[in-house]
Design a protein around this motif. Structure first.
Motif, PDB file in Angstrom:
ATOM      1  N   SER A 152     -10.303  -2.013 -10.050  1.00 24.41           N
ATOM      2  CA  SER A 152     -10.132  -0.916 -11.004  1.00 24.41           C
ATOM      3  C   SER A 152     -10.123   0.443 -10.314  1.00 24.41           C
ATOM      4  N   LEU A 153     -10.804   0.571  -9.169  1.00 24.05           N
ATOM      5  CA  LEU A 153     -10.751   1.815  -8.405  1.00 24.05           C
ATOM      6  C   LEU A 153      -9.356   2.023  -7.847  1.00 24.05           C
ATOM      7  N   LEU A 154      -8.775   0.970  -7.269  1.00 22.85           N
ATOM      8  CA  LEU A 154      -7.406   1.083  -6.760  1.00 22.85           C
ATOM      9  C   LEU A 154      -6.430   1.403  -7.881  1.00 22.85           C
ATOM     10  N   ASP A 155      -6.657   0.846  -9.072  1.00 22.53           N
ATOM     11  CA  ASP A 155      -5.831   1.193 -10.226  1.00 22.53           C
ATOM     12  C   ASP A 155      -5.914   2.682 -10.526  1.00 22.53           C
ATOM     13  N   ARG A 156      -7.117   3.210 -10.529  1.00 23.44           N
ATOM     14  CA  ARG A 156      -7.321   4.618 -10.900  1.00 23.44           C
ATOM     15  C   ARG A 156      -6.663   5.574  -9.919  1.00 23.44           C
ATOM     16  N   ILE A 157      -6.675   5.225  -8.636  1.00 19.62           N
ATOM     17  CA  ILE A 157      -6.156   6.144  -7.616  1.00 19.62           C
ATOM     18  C   ILE A 157      -4.710   5.829  -7.246  1.00 19.62           C
ATOM     19  N   GLY A 158      -4.114   4.826  -7.885  1.00 20.36           N
ATOM     20  CA  GLY A 158      -2.706   4.517  -7.638  1.00 20.36           C
ATOM     21  C   GLY A 158      -2.443   3.734  -6.372  1.00 20.36           C
ATOM     22  N   GLY A 159      -3.481   3.076  -5.839  1.00 17.97           N
ATOM     23  CA  GLY A 159      -3.288   2.277  -4.632  1.00 17.97           C
ATOM     24  C   GLY A 159      -3.403   3.094  -3.367  1.00 17.97           C
ATOM     25  N   TRP A 160      -3.017   2.480  -2.265  1.00 19.77           N
ATOM     26  CA  TRP A 160      -3.141   3.103  -0.948  1.00 19.77           C
ATOM     27  C   TRP A 160      -2.072   4.173  -0.747  1.00 19.77           C
ATOM     28  N   PRO A 161      -2.351   5.203   0.083  1.00 15.18           N
ATOM     29  CA  PRO A 161      -1.456   6.369   0.222  1.00 15.18           C
ATOM     30  C   PRO A 161      -0.289   6.118   1.185  1.00 15.18           C
ATOM     31  N   VAL A 162       0.567   5.165   0.834  1.00 17.44           N
ATOM     32  CA  VAL A 162       1.608   4.739   1.770  1.00 17.44           C
ATOM     33  C   VAL A 162       2.666   5.811   2.008  1.00 17.44           C
ATOM     34  N   SER A 163       2.832   6.735   1.094  1.00 15.21           N
ATOM     35  CA  SER A 163       3.871   7.754   1.263  1.00 15.21           C
ATOM     36  C   SER A 163       3.374   8.988   2.008  1.00 15.21           C
ATOM     37  N   ARG A 164       2.068   9.039   2.305  1.00 14.93           N
ATOM     38  CA  ARG A 164       1.514  10.232   2.946  1.00 14.93           C
ATOM     39  C   ARG A 164       0.875   9.940   4.300  1.00 14.93           C
ATOM     40  N   TYR A 165       0.164   8.840   4.429  1.00 14.08           N
ATOM     41  CA  TYR A 165      -0.586   8.558   5.646  1.00 14.08           C
ATOM     42  C   TYR A 165       0.186   7.620   6.568  1.00 14.08           C
ATOM     43  N   PRO A 166      -0.138   7.645   7.876  1.00 12.38           N
ATOM     44  CA  PRO A 166       0.497   6.705   8.797  1.00 12.38           C
ATOM     45  C   PRO A 166       0.284   5.272   8.331  1.00 12.38           C
ATOM     46  N   ASN A 167       1.282   4.439   8.541  1.00  9.39           N
ATOM     47  CA  ASN A 167       1.245   3.055   8.076  1.00  9.39           C
ATOM     48  C   ASN A 167       0.456   2.187   9.055  1.00  9.39           C
ATOM     49  N   SER A 168      -0.813   2.573   9.244  1.00  8.26           N
ATOM     50  CA  SER A 168      -1.710   1.868  10.156  1.00  8.26           C
ATOM     51  C   SER A 168      -3.090   1.889   9.525  1.00  8.26           C
ATOM     52  N   SER A 169      -4.078   1.355  10.228  1.00  8.55           N
ATOM     53  CA  SER A 169      -5.442   1.364   9.684  1.00  8.55           C
ATOM     54  C   SER A 169      -6.155   2.684   9.933  1.00  8.55           C
ATOM     55  N   HIS A 170      -5.559   3.575  10.702  1.00 10.67           N
ATOM     56  CA  HIS A 170      -6.221   4.830  11.055  1.00 10.67           C
ATOM     57  C   HIS A 170      -6.633   5.611   9.812  1.00 10.67           C
ATOM     58  N   CYS A 171      -7.935   5.846   9.675  1.00 13.31           N
ATOM     59  CA  CYS A 171      -8.527   6.649   8.602  1.00 13.31           C
ATOM     60  C   CYS A 171      -8.365   6.050   7.210  1.00 13.31           C
ATOM     61  N   SER A 172      -7.889   4.800   7.124  1.00 12.18           N
ATOM     62  CA  SER A 172      -7.844   4.163   5.808  1.00 12.18           C
ATOM     63  C   SER A 172      -9.249   4.029   5.240  1.00 12.18           C
ATOM     64  N   ASP A 173     -10.226   3.791   6.111  1.00  7.04           N
ATOM     65  CA  ASP A 173     -11.624   3.681   5.688  1.00  7.04           C
ATOM     66  C   ASP A 173     -12.154   5.022   5.187  1.00  7.04           C
ATOM     67  N   LEU A 174     -11.849   6.104   5.914  1.00  3.13           N
ATOM     68  CA  LEU A 174     -12.289   7.430   5.481  1.00  3.13           C
ATOM     69  C   LEU A 174     -11.654   7.796   4.145  1.00  3.13           C
ATOM     70  N   TRP A 175     -10.371   7.487   4.016  1.00  7.57           N
ATOM     71  CA  TRP A 175      -9.633   7.857   2.804  1.00  7.57           C
ATOM     72  C   TRP A 175     -10.203   7.174   1.564  1.00  7.57           C
ATOM     73  N   ILE A 176     -10.413   5.862   1.607  1.00  6.68           N
ATOM     74  CA  ILE A 176     -10.864   5.154   0.415  1.00  6.68           C
ATOM     75  C   ILE A 176     -12.286   5.571   0.052  1.00  6.68           C
ATOM     76  N   CYS A 177     -13.131   5.849   1.036  1.00  5.73           N
ATOM     77  CA  CYS A 177     -14.499   6.264   0.734  1.00  5.73           C
ATOM     78  C   CYS A 177     -14.545   7.684   0.187  1.00  5.73           C
ATOM     79  N   CYS A 178     -13.693   8.560   0.707  1.00  2.00           N
ATOM     80  CA  CYS A 178     -13.613   9.919   0.157  1.00  2.00           C
ATOM     81  C   CYS A 178     -13.067   9.897  -1.266  1.00  2.00           C
TER      82      CYS A 178
END
Length: 242
Positions: A152-178
């Motif tokens: 439901s959190l991913l639903d609320r935020i529209g999923g992962w930021p594929v159109s803005r962030y590099p398509n790698s794991s870099h900072c994916s952890d920081l992004w989802i926690c922020c």
């Protein structure tokens, strides 16, 4: 237990031993999605994460690195128990109670201003990273080797930021926690016994990164975007950690 689990491993190969360890220590045969046949940009970490969570109705979606070996039987139950608290949005195995230095936004930008502090885990090499935690505690941010998100959190935020962030794991952890902090949801770490062979991408993964400018370029860009996108949240601090 009310919650259900589905796992995504956005692997470019070399995940077999790790995945066997997950399956051997689960309490239930939860679904694991692995797609190592996709090529090109669609083979990247964020695109795969975003694709697969949309295809499951599990209440909790796990994103695990291909070089993460789990040693603890029943780890999946411990993760799902953390989500019994409706305020919890994100759970992982490695967490830090601080993200960002105190002087962030007060001095000229440097990626090291996004440093994590007070790190806790039950990894086999925990002493090289911080403190030892076999229980659970509230944290500010996780390490991307093991991240579990409430669907439901991913639903609320529209999923992962594929159109803005590099398509790698870099900072994916920081992004989802922020993002969780922005929505006033809690992040927790669970001290599951595991080994993370950090940087174990294999030759295919290294080639994929090099074709897109290399690891350091993507690392730098991802940190710049976190710095820009989360001024209202940073620095993140968790006091007490209970």
């Amino acid at each position: 237990m009310r919650n259900s689990l589905s796992i995504v491993c956005p692997s470019l190969g070399g995940h077999e031993a790790a995945m066997t360890s997950w399956l051997d220590t689960m309490t239930k045969p939860w679904t694991i999605f692995v797609d190592e046949t996709t090529k090109g940009d669609a083979a990247g970490f964020l695109v795969k994460c975003d694709k697969w969570w949309r295809g499951t109705d599990a209440t909790v979606v796990g994103f695990l690195h291909a070089d993460l070996t789990i040693h603890e039987a029943g780890w999946d139950q411990r993760v799902l128990e953390a989500f019994e608290d409706e305020n919890v949005g994100v759970v992982g195995f490695v967490g830090a109670t601080r993200l960002g230095v105190d002087e962030i936004y007060k001095v000229p930008y440097d990626y090291r201003q996004l440093a994590r502090g007070d790190v806790w885990s039950n990894l086999s090499d925990w002493s090289e990273h911080g403190g030892h935690e076999t229980g659970t505690r509230a944290v500010a941010v996780l390490d991307s080797c093991a991240v579990f998100c409430r669907h439901s959190l991913l639903d609320r935020i529209g999923g992962w930021p594929v159109s803005r962030y590099p398509n790698s794991s870099h900072c994916s952890d920081l992004w989802i926690c922020c993002m969780a902090a922005r929505l006033h949801m809690q992040t927790r770490m669970v001290g599951v016994a595991a080994t993370h062979r950090s940087g174990g991408r294999g030759s295919t993964g290294e080639a994929w990164l090099n074709d897109r400018g290399g690891d350091q370029k993507l690392h730098r860009l991802a940190h710049e975007l976190i710095y820009e996108d989360f001024r209202p949240e940073l620095p993140l601090r968790i006091v007490g950690g209970a």
